[in-house]
Design an enzyme around this catalytic site. Structure first.
Site, short mmCIF file in Angstrom:
data_model
loop_
_atom_site.label_atom_id
_atom_site.label_comp_id
_atom_site.label_asym_id
_atom_site.label_seq_id
_atom_site.Cartn_x
_atom_site.Cartn_y
_atom_site.Cartn_z
N GLY A 123 6.37 7.34 0.56
CA GLY A 123 7.40 7.70 1.60
C GLY A 123 8.02 6.55 2.03
O GLY A 123 9.53 6.86 2.14
N CYS A 139 -1.34 4.10 10.87
CA CYS A 139 -0.78 5.50 11.89
C CYS A 139 -2.31 5.54 12.71
O CYS A 139 -2.86 6.54 12.79
CB CYS A 139 -0.65 6.54 10.92
SG CYS A 139 -2.06 6.68 9.71
N CYS A 196 1.01 -1.22 -0.07
CA CYS A 196 0.04 -0.07 0.31
C CYS A 196 0.88 1.11 0.07
O CYS A 196 0.88 2.20 0.88
CB CYS A 196 -1.01 -0.02 1.14
SG CYS A 196 -2.07 -1.32 1.42
#
Length: 438
Positions: free
Chosen positions: A250, A368, A245
Site C-alpha cells: 500500500g 498502526c 516491511c
C-alpha cells in the site's frame, strides 16, 4: 433469506469465528460466504454488519450473560445482542421459531435470561472500564496512564466503525476532483480528505472493489493515516527508496506515485505471499519503478545495498491497536506476551533497517499502534543506541502536508483526534560523518 435465516447465519458465522480464533474475523467471514454462494449480496451485508457489531460489543455481551447466570455461547450472544439493541424478547422468540432455516426455539431458561435483560442497554455503571471499552484487562491501565483525562474520548472513538478511505492514483492521469466525479457516476458519493492531498472518504458500506475505477487502478483503498505515512518519507524521483516491511504494498504504491514512476524502490517483506499480492497491486496501479525482494537475513541483495538508500521506510509489525475500529476481533486476542514480543521484534527490525540508510539519508519508522511502548519509547531506545541518527522534521514537498505535520519529527494520529486509524510516525536522519582535514 428470511429474518430468521439471517439470524441463523449470524450464529453460525460467530461460531466459526470463535472456533478459528487464530484467523482474522474478516478472513473467516470471507471463507464462510464463499462456501455459501446461495447467500445474496443484501443478506451478506446484513450478516456481516451484525457480526461486526457483536464483535464491537463482545466483552459487554459476555459481562451481561455472566451477570444473569447464562451460559455464554453464540446462540445466547446473538439473542442478547438483539435484546440489548432494543428488540423485545417476544420479537426475538419469533426469530427463534425452529422453522426451516431458523434457529431452534428458545428454551424456557433462555427466555428467562433474556427477560432479565429486556429494557437494558449495552452499558452499565457497574461495568469495569476495560469491559466498557472492549480492551483486555491488562491493557487498560497502560492506556489510562498514557491518555489520562482523555482516555474515555479516545477509547470511545476506537469503538466506532471506521470510514472507508480511498487514495487517488495520479499515475493514471486523473486528479482527485476528477475521480470524485467519476465515483459519483458509479453511485458513490465521496468527500475530500482534510489532510491527504490524494484522499477521498466514502460514507457507509460501498462495494469499491467492483467499480471500474478500482479495477483499472485509478483508486486504492487506504486509510488517510497510511497515506500520511507515505508523505512523511518525502520520496522524490531522484531517490533510491527501500520499503523494508512492504506487506501488500500500500505505501509502496503511494511512494511510487510521489516519485512519478522514476527513481528506484525496493519493496521487501519476509512473506512471499504478501509480496505476491504487492506485485499484483503494483501492476494494476501502473507502478513500474519498483522491484520486490523477499527479506532473508544475509541475502546478497541486502549485502550489496548497505548504506545505499536515501529513504528507508519501516512500517513495523505492531499490535494494530490503531486499527481496532476495522478489526474489533483483534482486541479480543491481544495478550501481554504479544506486546513484549512485538517490542523486541520492532527493535530488531529498526537495527537492521538502519544499516541500509546512507549518510544524510532518512529512516522513517511507522506503526498502526496507539501504544507509546511501540512508538515513542521505541524511538527513544533506538536513538540511545544509535547516536549517528537524530530526529528531523519531514522534507515533503511544500503544500502536500499540512503545517502541523511538517514542523515536528513525529506524530501520533488517533481516531478521536484526526478521524483516521491510529498511526505513529517518526523521521530520523543518519548524520554525515565529519571529514578530518590533514
Amino acid at each position: 433469506m428470511t429474518p430468521s435465516a439471517q439470524v441463523s447465519a449470524v450464529i453460525e458465522l460467530l461460531l466459526n469465528i470463535q472456533n478459528q480464533r487464530h484467523a482474522p474475523a474478516d478472513a473467516t467471514a470471507n471463507r464462510f460466504f464463499r462456501q455459501r454462494r446461495y447467500i445474496g449480496g443484501g443478506d451478506r451485508r446484513y450478516v456481516s454488519a451484525q457480526i461486526w457489531e457483536i464483535l464491537r460489543h463482545y466483552r459487554k455481551l459476555q459481562w451481561w450473560l455472566k451477570r444473569v447466570g447464562s451460559p455464554i455461547n453464540p446462540r445466547m450472544m446473538v439473542s442478547t445482542f438483539l435484546v440489548l439493541s432494543g428488540q423485545s424478547v417476544k420479537e426475538v422468540s419469533k426469530l427463534f421459531s425452529g422453522e426451516k432455516y431458523a434457529p431452534l426455539p428458545l428454551k424456557q431458561n433462555e427466555e428467562l435470561y433474556l427477560l432479565s435483560l429486556e429494557g437494558k442497554s449495552f452499558f452499565s455503571k457497574e461495568m469495569p472500564n476495560a469491559v466498557k471499552f472492549e480492551v483486555p484487562d491488562w491493557l487498560y491501565p497502560l492506556l489510562e496512564e498514557q491518555y489520562a483525562d482523555s482516555i474515555e474520548t479516545e477509547l470511545t472513538a476506537l469503538l466506532e466503525p471506521a470510514h472507508l478511505d480511498l487514495r487517488v492514483n495520479t499515475l493514471k492521469g486523473d486528479d482527485r476532483s476528477t475521480i470524485k466525479e467519476k465515483l459519483k457516476l458509479e453511485g458513490i458519493i465521496s468527500t475530500e480528505m482534510q489532510f491527504s492531498p490524494w484522499g477521498l472518504r466514502v460514507e457507509g458500506r460501498q462495494s469499491i472493489t467492483s467499480t471500474n475505477l478500482f479495477k483499472e487502478g485509478d483508486i486504492e483503498i487506504q486509510d488517510e493515516g497510511s497515506q500520511l505515512i507515505a508523505l512523511m518519507t518525502g520520496a522524490t524521483s531522484q531517490m533510491r527508496v527501500l520499503d523494508f516491511c512492504a506487506g501488500a504494498g500500500g505505501k509502496t504504491m503511494a511512494m511510487a506515485m510521489m516519485m512519478q514512476n522514476k527513481g528506484h524502490i525496493i519493496a521487501s517483506d519476509v512473506s512471499e505471499v504478501r509480496l505476491g499480492a504487492a506485485q499484483r497491486r503494483l501492476r494494476r496501479a501502473g507502478a513500474f519503478n519498483v522491484e520486490t525482494h523477499q527479506f532473508v537475513e544475509g541475502a546478497k541483495w541486502i549485502k550489496r545495498r548497505i548504506k545505499s538508500f536515501d529513504r528507508v521506510l519501516v512500517d513495523a509489525p505492531c499490535s494494530g491497536t490503531g486499527t481496532w475500529r476495522r478489526n474489533p476481533d483483534a482486541r479480543l486476542k491481544f495478550r501481554q506476551i504479544d506486546l513484549a514480543e512485538l517490542i523486541a521484534k520492532q527493535a530488531d527490525i529498526l537495527r537492521s533497517a538502519a544499516t541500509m540508510v546512507k549518510e544524510g539519508g532518512r529512516l522513517i519508522y511507522a506503526t498502526c499502534s496507539l501504544l507509546q511502548q511501540e512508538n515513542q519509547y521505541q524511538i527513544e531506545q533506538f536513538l540511545e543506541n544509535h547516536p549517528d541518527f537524530h530526529l528531523v522534521p519531514p522534507d515533503t514537498a511544500e503544500g502536500l502536508l499540512p503545517k502541523e505535520f511538517t514542523q515536528h519529527p513525529t506524530f501520533q494520529l488517533t481516531p478521536a483526534q484526526y478521524k483516521t486509524d491510529g498511526f505513529f510516525c517518526a523521521v530520523l536522519e543518519r548524520k554525515v560523518s565529519k571529514v578530518e582535514l590533514s
